[in-house]
Design a protein around this motif. Sequence first.
Motif, PDB file in Angstrom:
ATOM      1  N   MET A   1       6.662  12.401  62.800  1.00 43.05           N
ATOM      2  CA  MET A   1       8.058  12.835  62.598  1.00 43.05           C
ATOM      3  C   MET A   1       8.142  13.944  61.558  1.00 43.05           C
ATOM      4  SD  MET A   1       6.995  10.011  61.150  1.00 43.05           S
ATOM      5  CE  MET A   1       7.422   8.301  61.232  1.00 43.05           C
TER       6      MET A   1
ATOM      7  N   ARG B   1      17.160  10.886  67.537  1.00 44.50           N
ATOM      8  CA  ARG B   1      18.182  11.435  68.433  1.00 44.50           C
ATOM      9  C   ARG B   1      17.724  12.717  69.133  1.00 44.50           C
ATOM     10  NH1 ARG B   1      23.738  11.267  65.148  1.00 44.50           N
ATOM     11  NH2 ARG B   1      22.443  12.315  63.610  1.00 44.50           N
TER      12      ARG B   1
ATOM     13  N   TRP C   1      16.694  13.353  72.014  1.00 39.09           N
ATOM     14  CA  TRP C   1      17.069  13.547  73.430  1.00 39.09           C
ATOM     15  C   TRP C   1      18.566  13.607  73.625  1.00 39.09           C
ATOM     16  CZ3 TRP C   1      12.850  15.379  75.050  1.00 39.09           C
ATOM     17  CH2 TRP C   1      11.649  14.919  74.487  1.00 39.09           C
TER      18      TRP C   1
ATOM     19  N   ARG D   1      10.148  22.110  63.667  1.00 39.94           N
ATOM     20  CA  ARG D   1      11.539  22.437  63.943  1.00 39.94           C
ATOM     21  C   ARG D   1      12.011  23.560  63.019  1.00 39.94           C
ATOM     22  NH1 ARG D   1      15.628  17.841  62.228  1.00 39.94           N
ATOM     23  NH2 ARG D   1      15.718  18.954  60.275  1.00 39.94           N
TER      24      ARG D   1
ATOM     25  N   CYS E   1      20.017  16.099  72.579  1.00 42.79           N
ATOM     26  CA  CYS E   1      20.135  17.531  72.847  1.00 42.79           C
ATOM     27  C   CYS E   1      18.977  18.054  73.687  1.00 42.79           C
ATOM     28  CB  CYS E   1      20.191  18.315  71.534  1.00 42.79           C
ATOM     29  SG  CYS E   1      21.615  17.914  70.518  1.00 42.79           S
ATOM     30  N   HIS E   2      17.750  17.767  73.263  1.00 46.63           N
ATOM     31  CA  HIS E   2      16.598  18.325  73.975  1.00 46.63           C
ATOM     32  C   HIS E   2      16.493  17.735  75.372  1.00 46.63           C
ATOM     33  CE1 HIS E   2      14.785  20.752  70.785  1.00 46.63           C
ATOM     34  NE2 HIS E   2      15.370  19.894  69.979  1.00 46.63           N
ATOM     35  N   ILE E   3      16.049  18.588  76.281  1.00 52.42           N
ATOM     36  CA  ILE E   3      15.971  18.187  77.680  1.00 52.42           C
ATOM     37  C   ILE E   3      14.541  17.719  77.962  1.00 52.42           C
ATOM     38  CG2 ILE E   3      16.387  18.915  80.049  1.00 52.42           C
ATOM     39  CD1 ILE E   3      18.823  19.553  78.487  1.00 52.42           C
ATOM     40  N   GLU E   4      14.453  16.511  78.484  1.00 52.15           N
ATOM     41  CA  GLU E   4      13.140  15.987  78.846  1.00 52.15           C
ATOM     42  C   GLU E   4      12.582  16.801  80.010  1.00 52.15           C
ATOM     43  OE1 GLU E   4      11.765  11.635  79.591  1.00 52.15           O
ATOM     44  OE2 GLU E   4      13.875  11.702  79.054  1.00 52.15           O
ATOM     45  N   PRO E   5      11.317  17.208  79.916  1.00 54.44           N
ATOM     46  CA  PRO E   5      10.752  17.960  81.048  1.00 54.44           C
ATOM     47  C   PRO E   5      10.807  17.102  82.308  1.00 54.44           C
ATOM     48  CG  PRO E   5       9.243  17.958  79.173  1.00 54.44           C
ATOM     49  CD  PRO E   5      10.345  17.013  78.849  1.00 54.44           C
ATOM     50  N   GLU E   6      11.020  17.740  83.420  1.00 57.75           N
ATOM     51  CA  GLU E   6      11.152  16.991  84.668  1.00 57.75           C
ATOM     52  C   GLU E   6       9.847  16.276  84.992  1.00 57.75           C
ATOM     53  OE1 GLU E   6      14.151  17.925  88.286  1.00 57.75           O
ATOM     54  OE2 GLU E   6      13.340  19.508  87.048  1.00 57.75           O
TER      55      GLU E   6
END
Lengths: 267, 386, 126
Positions: C58, C115, C117, C65, C119-124
């Motif tokens: 983390m 938190r 996810w 980040r 905002c961030h988009i999980e890869p397909e």
Amino acid sequence: MSEDRRTFLKEVGFAALGLGCGFPLVRAAFAEAQHGTNQDAEPSSQWAMVVDLEKCLNGEVRAACVEACHREHNVPEIPEADDEIAWIWDEEYKHVFPDQVHEHTPAELQEMPVLVLCNHCTNPPCVRVCPTQATWKRESDGLVMMDQHRCIGCRYCMAACPYGSRSFNWRDPRAYVRTDESGQPLSDFPTRTKGVVEKCNFCAERLRDGRQPACVEAANAVPGGEGALTFGSLAEPDSDVVRILGEKHTISRRVNLGTGPNVYYVV
Amino acid sequence: MLQDAFRGGKRYWILLGFWVALIVVGLAAYGRQLSEGLYITGMSQDVTWGLYISQFTFLVGVAASAVMVVLPYYLHDYKAFGKMVILGEFLAVAAVLMCGLFIVVDMGQPARVANIILHPSPNSVMFWDMLVLTGYLLLNLVIGAVTFEAERKGAPPHNWVRPLIYLSIPWAVSIHTVTAFLYSGLEARPFWMTAILAPRFLASAFSSGPSLLILMAIIIRRFTRFDAGWEAIQKLATIVVYAMVINLFFVLVELFTGLYSDMPHHLHAFEYLFVGLEGRAALVPWMWVNAALTVCAVVLLLIPGIRRQERFLAPLCVVVILAIWIEKGLAMVVTGFIPAPLGQITEYAPTAPEIAITVGVYALGFFVLTVLYKIVVNVRERLEAT
Amino acid sequence: MSDRAKALSGLAVFLVLVAFPTWQTLGAAGDAARPELELPENETECIEETEYMSARHMELLNEWRNAVVREGETEYTSTAGETYTMSLTGTCMDCHDNRETFCTRCHDYANVAPRCWNCHIEPEGS
């Protein structure tokens, strides 16, 4: 104990510590002002955009720009006007350039649609007022950036922006982000969370890969829209933006305020 | 001294219970705001600050007004304020507390509030406002507690508080000045961008704050055996009326600049306030009530025969507080956003949850004030008895 | 009980209640079985030592980040001298492609709820 709670407790600890030694804090703040934020330092380079008002009269061009941008950045489509979020959109000429119209300006010019977006000002008031440096002027290329992890949602930047370029997430935007059939958002650009401010980022994520902003690319792809938007660096004497600014009559929004907008309009 | 908070009659506990009930209602509404977002308020993309920030602005004034008793008492040795001064300091403590809470409930990400300290930004007026308000809270808490404890023991206060007391005088002026700078430094908002804003804030603060103090002193002498003194109340009334006159003068100066120059940017906000803009006129009735209340308060309070009677003074203080509340707690912040930079006229009206949260914060402030004043009253009653 | 004692005990009760988030999880550990994490099949080494990664990932992500968002940097050089693109969804999830059996399983065990996810988009496909 959750991650959030732990960092929160840690932060509160720091806060208590900070309050306990107010004076060193002020000194640290001054030091930060001198070294850290570099508010006064001129960026070594500055991205800029030139919008051709005539070519943008074509509604298809404008729609393509808005669509490409909002799709690329997963901008939510919130139906309520009070909560609506936009990075780039249409406004009437008389509202965009209030000092350029008078009572005899023809109605069609007054109501002419103009594309507006964040001006990535040279002297941005939003950056000046931000209490956490969640928005800052990037030294390397003059972009006015947003750090969505740091924004506390005080909306001071929105009060300070004379262009209305910033939107606040009054509700969780995720529910309003367009998705494909499998529920996946259309772009892998992170969405925002409720309670933070967002705005156009001049496609920082594309510039990093040496690509043009999404709106510029989209405009060029529409027949008749080639050159409707031009993007480039003001530091490069032979860039397209510098050439157009030198050749054509251009204006920018509310120059009398001294913010130094970097989006220019060819009249 | 602390244990005096627990020594009270039935009325005291009922009053505290009343505040707690309101706090609970406010908390419930705040819980909803936390989970659903600020869209449950009346604020919008055009009017981004509303009732919360307005109350903050109004209460900074109430807090700053403590200086109106501290300065005459400590700097000019004006003895009549001897019993009033602690009421002023504790009122300031409660007011600053509410200010802080109003800032927090207005935030989109309140869990990140410590970022203001973790990433200090001296270029932001909000950073300085946070510093001066925290400092002012501590100053008043320490000064109030130490001097009052000394008085309880019948001894003079420690010498080390004296510099703090002197420091608190310019500090009080600074909190409202910096709060005015929050607004007056924004080129985007012509209504706020005026050098008279800070002086105007101070003038209105020095009429609304002491008015509240007079009311508190009158209530306390009615219901308890502690009397802050009629002379002190009268002196405060004089301060109220002159501050009110100065405030009115500042408002007229501001109006002249706008009306005579006839510049649209200056004019729009005042048009919106007093006659409405393009048919939008939510604040117009409020502003005319404000004008009527202001004139009525100034005229009547200037007449010594009226000012000297408690039955007139108390309601007139309510009138002053209402007038200033409409001005600062309702109109001043919202009007800065009208019209929006792109010409839209979006009106603002607070929603039920927003009002509930606001009432909850006030209740919490008055809970603290009740407890602090109870301690003062108990100690004073004992001192008078001996 | 004297009033002073009442006041102090009231204060103590208040402090205990306020500290609820801190003591709530005390003693809860040790009951549950350690989670079985599914590791990437094709890779044997993470960008840093496993021990460091499980304890400090983390903090590393926090550094990444700030470096990416604020400094505009993109490359991370590991202790071993390898360079990686600083990206949660790109680099990390490239190997750890199943959030459920890796991230969530351990986060649930440790009772943390990051938190990312929101905002961030999980890869397909993950």
